[in-house]
Design a protein around this motif. Structure first.
Motif, mmCIF file in Angstrom:
data_model
loop_
_atom_site.group_PDB
_atom_site.id
_atom_site.type_symbol
_atom_site.label_atom_id
_atom_site.label_comp_id
_atom_site.label_asym_id
_atom_site.label_seq_id
_atom_site.Cartn_x
_atom_site.Cartn_y
_atom_site.Cartn_z
ATOM 1 N N GLY A 83 0.821 -1.213 0.000
ATOM 2 C CA GLY A 83 0.000 0.000 0.000
ATOM 3 C C GLY A 83 0.850 1.255 0.000
ATOM 4 O O GLY A 83 0.577 2.216 -0.725
ATOM 5 N N ALA A 84 1.907 1.252 0.809
ATOM 6 C CA ALA A 84 2.789 2.420 0.873
ATOM 7 C C ALA A 84 3.503 2.641 -0.457
ATOM 8 O O ALA A 84 3.734 3.783 -0.866
ATOM 9 C CB ALA A 84 3.809 2.239 1.992
ATOM 10 N N ASN A 85 3.853 1.541 -1.137
ATOM 11 C CA ASN A 85 4.504 1.675 -2.447
ATOM 12 C C ASN A 85 3.584 2.382 -3.437
ATOM 13 O O ASN A 85 4.046 3.154 -4.295
ATOM 14 C CB ASN A 85 4.870 0.299 -3.004
ATOM 15 N N TYR A 86 2.287 2.114 -3.330
ATOM 16 C CA TYR A 86 1.309 2.737 -4.233
ATOM 17 C C TYR A 86 1.035 4.184 -3.847
ATOM 18 O O TYR A 86 1.229 5.108 -4.645
ATOM 19 C CB TYR A 86 0.022 1.914 -4.204
ATOM 20 N N ILE A 87 0.611 4.393 -2.611
ATOM 21 C CA ILE A 87 0.268 5.742 -2.167
ATOM 22 C C ILE A 87 1.496 6.642 -2.147
ATOM 23 O O ILE A 87 1.404 7.848 -2.366
ATOM 24 C CB ILE A 87 -0.375 5.691 -0.765
ATOM 25 N N GLY A 88 2.662 6.034 -1.902
ATOM 26 C CA GLY A 88 3.892 6.822 -1.855
ATOM 27 C C GLY A 88 4.498 7.101 -3.212
ATOM 28 O O GLY A 88 5.550 7.750 -3.290
ATOM 29 N N PHE A 89 3.852 6.627 -4.300
ATOM 30 C CA PHE A 89 4.365 6.916 -5.642
ATOM 31 C C PHE A 89 4.281 8.421 -5.867
ATOM 32 O O PHE A 89 3.186 8.993 -5.945
ATOM 33 C CB PHE A 89 3.525 6.168 -6.675
ATOM 34 N N PRO A 90 5.415 9.131 -5.945
ATOM 35 C CA PRO A 90 5.422 10.606 -5.924
ATOM 36 C C PRO A 90 4.480 11.303 -6.899
ATOM 37 O O PRO A 90 3.856 12.304 -6.526
ATOM 38 C CB PRO A 90 6.892 10.945 -6.219
ATOM 39 N N PRO A 91 4.331 10.828 -8.152
ATOM 40 C CA PRO A 91 3.421 11.537 -9.060
ATOM 41 C C PRO A 91 1.992 11.661 -8.554
ATOM 42 O O PRO A 91 1.276 12.601 -8.925
ATOM 43 C CB PRO A 91 3.488 10.700 -10.344
ATOM 44 N N LEU A 92 1.555 10.706 -7.710
ATOM 45 C CA LEU A 92 0.189 10.790 -7.203
ATOM 46 C C LEU A 92 -0.029 12.070 -6.405
ATOM 47 O O LEU A 92 -1.123 12.646 -6.412
ATOM 48 C CB LEU A 92 -0.124 9.578 -6.319
ATOM 49 N N LEU A 93 1.003 12.515 -5.702
ATOM 50 C CA LEU A 93 0.864 13.692 -4.844
ATOM 51 C C LEU A 93 0.594 14.956 -5.646
ATOM 52 O O LEU A 93 -0.153 15.837 -5.219
ATOM 53 C CB LEU A 93 2.132 13.878 -4.006
ATOM 54 N N THR A 94 1.220 15.057 -6.807
ATOM 55 C CA THR A 94 1.127 16.296 -7.580
ATOM 56 C C THR A 94 0.171 16.187 -8.767
ATOM 57 O O THR A 94 -0.650 17.074 -8.989
ATOM 58 C CB THR A 94 2.527 16.694 -8.092
ATOM 59 N N VAL A 95 0.285 15.087 -9.509
ATOM 60 C CA VAL A 95 -0.512 14.965 -10.731
ATOM 61 C C VAL A 95 -2.006 14.973 -10.422
ATOM 62 O O VAL A 95 -2.795 15.677 -11.072
ATOM 63 C CB VAL A 95 -0.137 13.689 -11.502
ATOM 64 N N LEU A 96 -2.432 14.208 -9.428
ATOM 65 C CA LEU A 96 -3.855 14.150 -9.115
ATOM 66 C C LEU A 96 -4.383 15.507 -8.672
ATOM 67 O O LEU A 96 -5.473 15.927 -9.067
ATOM 68 C CB LEU A 96 -4.111 13.116 -8.022
ATOM 69 N N THR A 97 -3.598 16.203 -7.861
ATOM 70 C CA THR A 97 -4.038 17.511 -7.378
ATOM 71 C C THR A 97 -4.176 18.495 -8.527
ATOM 72 O O THR A 97 -5.187 19.198 -8.651
ATOM 73 C CB THR A 97 -3.035 18.056 -6.341
ATOM 74 N N ILE A 98 -3.160 18.555 -9.373
ATOM 75 C CA ILE A 98 -3.192 19.486 -10.502
ATOM 76 C C ILE A 98 -4.297 19.101 -11.486
ATOM 77 O O ILE A 98 -5.022 19.963 -11.995
ATOM 78 C CB ILE A 98 -1.823 19.526 -11.200
ATOM 79 N N TRP A 99 -4.453 17.805 -11.720
ATOM 80 C CA TRP A 99 -5.440 17.384 -12.714
ATOM 81 C C TRP A 99 -6.868 17.690 -12.288
ATOM 82 O O TRP A 99 -7.737 17.913 -13.128
ATOM 83 C CB TRP A 99 -5.290 15.898 -13.009
ATOM 84 N N LEU A 100 -7.127 17.706 -10.991
ATOM 85 C CA LEU A 100 -8.463 18.088 -10.522
ATOM 86 C C LEU A 100 -8.826 19.476 -11.032
ATOM 87 O O LEU A 100 -9.931 19.707 -11.537
ATOM 88 C CB LEU A 100 -8.509 18.058 -8.993
ATOM 89 N N ALA A 101 -7.878 20.416 -10.904
ATOM 90 C CA ALA A 101 -8.141 21.789 -11.333
ATOM 91 C C ALA A 101 -8.159 21.904 -12.850
ATOM 92 O O ALA A 101 -9.022 22.580 -13.425
ATOM 93 C CB ALA A 101 -7.091 22.728 -10.743
ATOM 94 N N VAL A 102 -7.204 21.248 -13.534
ATOM 95 C CA VAL A 102 -7.176 21.292 -14.996
ATOM 96 C C VAL A 102 -8.454 20.677 -15.561
ATOM 97 O O VAL A 102 -9.022 21.173 -16.543
ATOM 98 C CB VAL A 102 -5.934 20.551 -15.535
ATOM 99 N N GLY A 103 -8.933 19.608 -14.918
ATOM 100 C CA GLY A 103 -10.163 18.975 -15.372
ATOM 101 C C GLY A 103 -11.359 19.898 -15.272
ATOM 102 O O GLY A 103 -12.221 19.920 -16.157
ATOM 103 N N VAL A 104 -11.434 20.685 -14.199
ATOM 104 C CA VAL A 104 -12.532 21.647 -14.061
ATOM 105 C C VAL A 104 -12.449 22.695 -15.162
ATOM 106 O O VAL A 104 -13.462 23.043 -15.791
ATOM 107 C CB VAL A 104 -12.493 22.310 -12.668
ATOM 108 N N ALA A 105 -11.234 23.210 -15.412
ATOM 109 C CA ALA A 105 -11.061 24.223 -16.463
ATOM 110 C C ALA A 105 -11.410 23.665 -17.832
ATOM 111 O O ALA A 105 -11.945 24.373 -18.695
ATOM 112 C CB ALA A 105 -9.625 24.736 -16.450
#
Length: 524
Positions: A83-105
């Motif tokens: 689980g830590a290997n998955y959640i700790g995958f660094p792109p998840l921290l940034t890509v998901l956050t940014i994509w939420l906003a880009v998706g709204v736009a």
């Protein structure tokens, strides 16, 4: 004497492209590919561990012992950390956050309206350069750029009396061949930076911290140059060739073409409501940017580092994900309110949910990517490959500029088969970031070099799924067009983009220019 035409012998180019397509079709899809790679590393690490293989990383005080997955230590590590290997995958921290906003736009229509506004304001002679500019910068919309930009470019070309197919193919070429660069910081920057950061954890000297801004200077120069180059190629190479070939400028009416009665016609012109929404969205963008700028630059700002500056590390650089999120989210919501695509607060979470759905494929792929990266780092195989590769480069004399060019060529070749930039960079970063670090290159610079190979060749491979979408659009004018037609017309963009982009990288390399805020080329 027979009047039957003799069979035409395929050219060398056709045979080569056919071989590439057959070979590429044998590759599994990304999830299976990385699952196989995970199992390969698991087996290799186990054999190396049982053989007692060790590696001495230059600069490290202790010798690293290779650890195997299929050992008691390895199995307990994996079962405790899946689980830590998955959640700790660094792109998840940034890509998901940014994509939420880009998706709204994107889903409120702001990004598409912005593209159409740029196209519609360009004079006839400047249309190719407008298409080049919007195409290269289209990566802010992620893969949506391949679907949105080409048909809109065809519309505005036709409205201006120019060849619509030139706009169609030129828009696709600019969006694809220049995909890895942009004037703005995008989710792709965050994705690459996250993968690079995950790999640098194994280095005794990780160099300058890699964040979404690490390649920004290089990206800005490349985006401007490639935008102009794309416009030039559309205007002077692509469109004249289409005219010489007699490609129709009017869409063919196909008997089996069905257009839904309730589907509104697509137009490059903005409605009054859309223009008003774009005006308010732009105003909100400038207002938010001004507020953030004041907050960041004020003396004593908490976003400064202990020395009162921003480089090489500071809370500001650590807040880049937040800045990008706000700069997309606020204008996107404002545009939605004005155009009535957002009528109540409940519409915002609905749009966010739709954005997450668009990321479902990445979320699934990230699971196996995270396991692969974690095992690669934990086992020590990455360090061993890096040291062995660095020693090999040093013994061959390829430790300078030649090594960089070889790296670009390899990335370009692999990009013909692995279209996903995140997938390809995950593979290459795990090996080449540590390898180049050991011979003196910053991880951020290696990441910048990868961008050249990651984009230039993807518009000429049949393995690119958006090539099929483009072919569907093209057949509106040329019903008998095939992939060969597309590849032949896009090949000049690939060659020119690769050469110019590599030249830009060379200028940064030989002049030792910073490639981004706080990020250089050579490790100190």
């Amino acid at each position: 004497m027979s009047n039957a035409a003799s069979p035409v012998r395929p050219s060398r180019t056709d045979r080569f492209l056919g071989a590439v397509e057959r070979l590429g079709n044998r590759l599994p899809e990304p999830f299976t590919l990385f699952l196989i790679l995970f199992l390969v590393i698991a087996l290799v690490s186990t054999f190396m561990a049982l053989a007692g293989v060790t590696v001495q990383v230059p600069g490290a005080e202790e010798v690293t012992e290779i650890q195997g997955l299929f050992t008691p230590e390895g199995m307990t590590w994996f079962t405790q950390n899946i689980g830590a290997n998955y959640i700790g995958f660094p792109p998840l921290l940034t890509v998901l956050t940014i994509w939420l906003a880009v998706g709204v736009a994107e889903k409120t229509g702001l990004l598409a309206a912005g593209v159409r506004a740029v196209f519609g304001s360009a004079p006839r002679w400047a249309l190719p350069y407008a298409v080049g500019f919007v195409g290269v910068l289209g990566s802010v919309m992620s893969d949506s750029a391949f679907i949105v930009i080409p048909p809109l470019a065809a519309l505005v070309f036709r409205a201006a009396g120019r060849h619509p197919v030139a706009g169609l193919l030129g828009g696709f070429a600019a969006a694809g061949a220049g995909y890895s660069t942009n004037i703005a910081v995008t989710s792709l920057d965050a994705l690459f930076a996250g993968i690079t950061t995950a790999v640098t954890e194994i280095l005794p000297n990780p160099g300058d911290p890699v964040n979404p801004l690490s390649n920004w200077y290089f990206n800005v120069v490349a985006a401007v140059m490639l935008s102009v180059l794309a416009g030039f190629l559309i205007d002077r190479v692509l469109e004249p060739r289409l005219v010489r070939q007699g490609v129709p400028v009017e869409e063919a009416r196909l008997a089996d073409t069905v257009v839904p009665d309730d589907e509104p016609p697509v137009t490059a012109d903005l409605t009054a409501t859309e223009r008003r929404g774009l005006t308010f969205a732009t105003g909100s963008l400038l207002l938010v940017a001004a507020v953030l700028a004041v907050a960041f630059v004020l003396p004593g700002s908490p976003w400064r580092n202990e020395d009162g500056g921003f480089l090489p590390e500071s809370p500001l650089l650590g807040s880049i994900t937040f800045v990008i999120f706000v700069l997309f989210m606020v204008p996107g919501v404002v545009y939605g309110i004005v155009t009535r695509s957002v009528t109540s607060m409940k519409d915002v979470p609905r749009l966010l949910e739709q954005s997450v759905k668009d990321m479902a494929g990445f979320l699934v792929l990230a699971f196996v990517l995270g396991q692969f990266i974690a095992l690669f780092n934990w086992s020590g195989v990455g360090q061993w490959i890096a040291v062995a590769g660095a020693e090999g480069l040093e013994s061959s004399g390829l430790t300078g500029y030649g090594a960089i060019i070889g790296f670009l060529a390899l990335a370009s070749l692999l990009n013909l088969f692995i279209i996903s930039g995140s997938s390809l960079w995950t593979i290459m970063a795990a090996v080449f970031v540590p390898m180049f670090a050991l011979i003196g290159y910053e991880p951020g610079f290696v990441q910048a070099a990868f961008r050249v190979g990651d984009s230039a060749t993807q518009i000429i491979t049949p393995l690119n799924p958006y090539m099929i979408v483009l072919l569907t659009f093209l057949r509106r004018w040329e019903p008998k067009a095939g992939l060969g037609s597309v590849i032949a017309r896009l090949l000049p963009f690939t060659v020119a983009f690769w050469l110019v982009w590599a030249a830009i990288l060379s200028v940064f390399f030989f002049l030792d220019l910073p490639i981004g805020p706080g990020n250089g080329i050579f490790l100190e």
